[in-house]
Design an enzyme around this catalytic site. Structure first.
Site, PDB file in Angstrom:
ATOM      1  N   SER A  97      -9.796  -0.974   7.165  1.00 52.78           N
ATOM      2  CA  SER A  97      -9.114  -0.712   5.897  1.00 52.78           C
ATOM      3  C   SER A  97      -8.365  -1.900   5.320  1.00 52.78           C
ATOM      4  O   SER A  97      -7.905  -1.843   4.179  1.00 52.78           O
ATOM      5  CB  SER A  97      -8.153   0.475   6.051  1.00 52.78           C
ATOM      6  OG  SER A  97      -8.872   1.671   6.181  1.00 52.78           O
ATOM      7  N   LYS A 104       0.848  -1.187   0.000  1.00 52.35           N
ATOM      8  CA  LYS A 104       0.000   0.000   0.000  1.00 52.35           C
ATOM      9  C   LYS A 104       0.888   1.243   0.000  1.00 52.35           C
ATOM     10  O   LYS A 104       1.928   1.283   0.678  1.00 52.35           O
ATOM     11  CB  LYS A 104      -0.891  -0.040   1.244  1.00 52.35           C
ATOM     12  CG  LYS A 104      -1.925   1.062   1.353  1.00 52.35           C
ATOM     13  CD  LYS A 104      -2.766   0.826   2.602  1.00 52.35           C
ATOM     14  CE  LYS A 104      -3.838   1.876   2.800  1.00 52.35           C
ATOM     15  NZ  LYS A 104      -4.637   1.589   4.024  1.00 52.35           N
ATOM     16  N   SER A 141      -9.330   1.496   3.168  1.00 53.02           N
ATOM     17  CA  SER A 141      -8.496   2.294   2.287  1.00 53.02           C
ATOM     18  C   SER A 141      -7.432   1.471   1.539  1.00 53.02           C
ATOM     19  O   SER A 141      -6.807   1.981   0.611  1.00 53.02           O
ATOM     20  CB  SER A 141      -7.797   3.390   3.102  1.00 53.02           C
ATOM     21  OG  SER A 141      -6.923   2.836   4.080  1.00 53.02           O
TER      22      SER A 141
END
Length: 530
Positions: free
Chosen positions: A216, A112, A192
């Site tokens: 997330s 990420k 996210s």
């Protein structure tokens, strides 16, 4: 949308590993030789000489060009590591010389894009940090590289990990544009850690690392048909990761199988002097989680959080089917509830808003970012609103900027109360009341349509208490609704990762519910509200 959606494989980034001209074409994306291959599968193939780390990197790069940049344009990978092929070649040379670092040797992974990994940028999805290249790897990236993993690149995410606006759109960032769900391109990938989830689900990498403050990892994993593990806060270092709130932040694995998640967790878990939370780590840094995957469910007492079943009729039906499978495998499943359910929500909000500014500014200053205060970021967003805020604003930034700091009595009370209500008086109380080993609940509902006008239409979730308490949770595929994946969450007390992995693996092997995506533009007949 202005310049939103620019990708960092354009001239501002080193081009060798990131341009289609330097990567062999993938003539038929459906005919991918490593589709659904796990870490052990690929490790065995390399041992037999049937492939190599360099060949794997080339193949995944070609698939990214075919599916992420072209084809369905998933838009999940925001930057590619220009040194990935060189790193893979070095690891192949080590293998040829008889030096193997472990089960991750030569395995390509994605991170990420709020996790530092040289020589790539870290933007947290924001154009405000475009070109910001931290000087060192995050601690967990050091551990991955020491274990022999190849960092293939960075994955897109919800901008600032979904902590900029009260009405944000999951999977969208001003630095990377909109990530698209591979099970229905018009559906949300959730956030996210959206890019990591989509890329791993679409076989653009073997596995990946996401981060979570509240949902997330679990939500994007569930709606993209993956296994996602949020560890106990303090098991994995947060050093070198753009933060939201240290009370709840953690990184964790996202993979297509429980076994791969366990192998990744073993690599990244460990004490780090730069993250004091890991000083309380009660498990050995070298714990081999994969050794716990051979148990079964006989005699295990599992509590079903029934109030979570109201997410939708489809979720209720899928969860009841999952419960039947658990019982057939010998588990004792009883209805239960968290006695303090939802009572922590206001306190959690105060904790996140209060911790955000000091944690973020400490990161920005330590890593020598171009902007180093929350006020500077707010002003940047205002000055570049047409590019950075074409869809939603920065209400959370502005609210966080008004908080008085970590010495404020209101913050201290909220932090103590939230952790108690979700932990000791929440999950722990539920486990004790019914003599349970762990809890299960549907992770969330089906992916909702992307809606820039209205923002996310989040259907609800079963993992909130674990997030606030700092406890571990893992989601495993449990079926689908009209082709849209659904997940089952396993939740336990602090440091219970071995037991959660054992139960999740046993359930996974009973059901084998994961199905790879087929990239349809939409899913006719799927309920738009669930």
């Amino acid at each position: 949308m202005g310049t939103a959606g620019c990708r960092r494989d354009e001239p501002s980034s080193p081009p060798p590993a990131a341009t289609a001209a330097t990567v062999p074409a993938l003539t038929d994306p459906a005919d991918f030789p490593y589709a659904e291959a796990g870490i052990a599968d690929l490790q065995a193939a390399m041992e037999r000489g049937e492939t190599s780390s360099h060949a794997l990197v080339q193949a995944y790069l070609a698939r990214i060009i075919a599916l992420d940049r072209n084809g369905p344009r998933l838009n999940s990978v925001i930057e590619l590591n220009p040194l990935a092929r060189n790193e893979a070649a070095r690891l192949d040379a080590e293998r040829a010389a008889g030096r193997l670092r472990g089960p991750l040797h030569g395995i390509p992974l994605l991170l990420k894009d709020n996790i530092d990994a040289t020589p790539m940028a870290t933007t947290a999805g924001s154009q405000a940090l475009a070109g910001f290249r931290p000087p060192a790897d995050a601690f967990l990236v050091q551990r991955l590289r020491d274990a022999g993993a190849v960092i293939l690149g960075k994955a897109n995410l919800s901008e600032w990990a979904n902590f900029r606006s009260t009405r944000s759109t999951s999977g969208w960032s001003s630095a990377g544009g909109q990530t698209r769900n591979p099970y229905a391109l018009d559906r949300s990938p959730c956030g996210s850690s959206s890019g990591t989830a989509v890329a791993v689900a679409a076989n653009l990498a073997v596995a990946g690392i996401g981060t979570e403050t509240d949902g997330s990892i679990l939500c994007p994993a569930a709606v993209n048909g993956l296994v996602g593990l949020k560890p106990t806060v303090g098991l994995v270092s947060r050093d070198g990761i753009v933060p939201i709130a240290p009370s709840q932040d953690t990184a964790g694995p996202m993979a297509r199988s429980v076994e791969d998640a366990a192998l990744l967790l073993a690599a990244i878990a460990g004490r780090d002097p730069n993250d004091p939370a890991t000083a309380d780590n009660r498990v050995l840094a070298t714990f081999d989680y994969a050794t716990r995957l051979h148990g079964d469910l006989r005699g295990m007492r599992i509590g079903l959080l029934q109030d979570r079943l109201a997410i939708s009729p489809e979720v209720h039906a899928a969860t009841m089917k999952a419960v039947a499978s658990l019982r057939e495998a010998g588990a004792i499943v009883v209805p239960t509830r968290i006695p303090t359910e939802g009572q922590w929500l206001d306190d959690e909000r105060e904790v996140l808003l209060s911790e955000f500014r000091p944690a973020l500014e400490r990161y920005l200053q330590q890593r020598e970012a171009p902007l180093r205060t929350l006020e500077q970021l707010i002003e940047y967003n205002r000055e570049h609103a047409s590019d950075v805020m074409p869809l939603f604003g920065q209400e959370l930034f502005e609210q966080a900027a008004t908080r008085p700091g970590l010495a404020a009595p209101a913050y201290i009370s909220a932090r103590t109360r939230a952790r108690r209500l979700a932990g000791a008086e929440g999950i722990d109380a539920a486990l004790k009341a019914d003599r349970l080993d762990l809890l299960v609940a549907p992770t969330t509902g089906v992916a909702w349509p992307i809606d820039y006008a209205g923002g996310d239409r989040f259907p609800g979730a079963g993992y909130g208490a674990a997030a606030v308490a700092g406890y571990p949770a893992i989601t495993v595929p449990m079926g689908n609704s009209k082709g849209l994946p659904l997940g089952l969450a396993f939740i336990g007390p602090a440091w219970s990762e071995p037991r959660l992995l054992q139960a999740a693996h046993a359930y996974e092997q009973l059901t084998l519910a994961r199905r790879p995506p087929t990239f349809p533009a939409s899913v006719p007949g799927a309920d738009a509200t669930r």
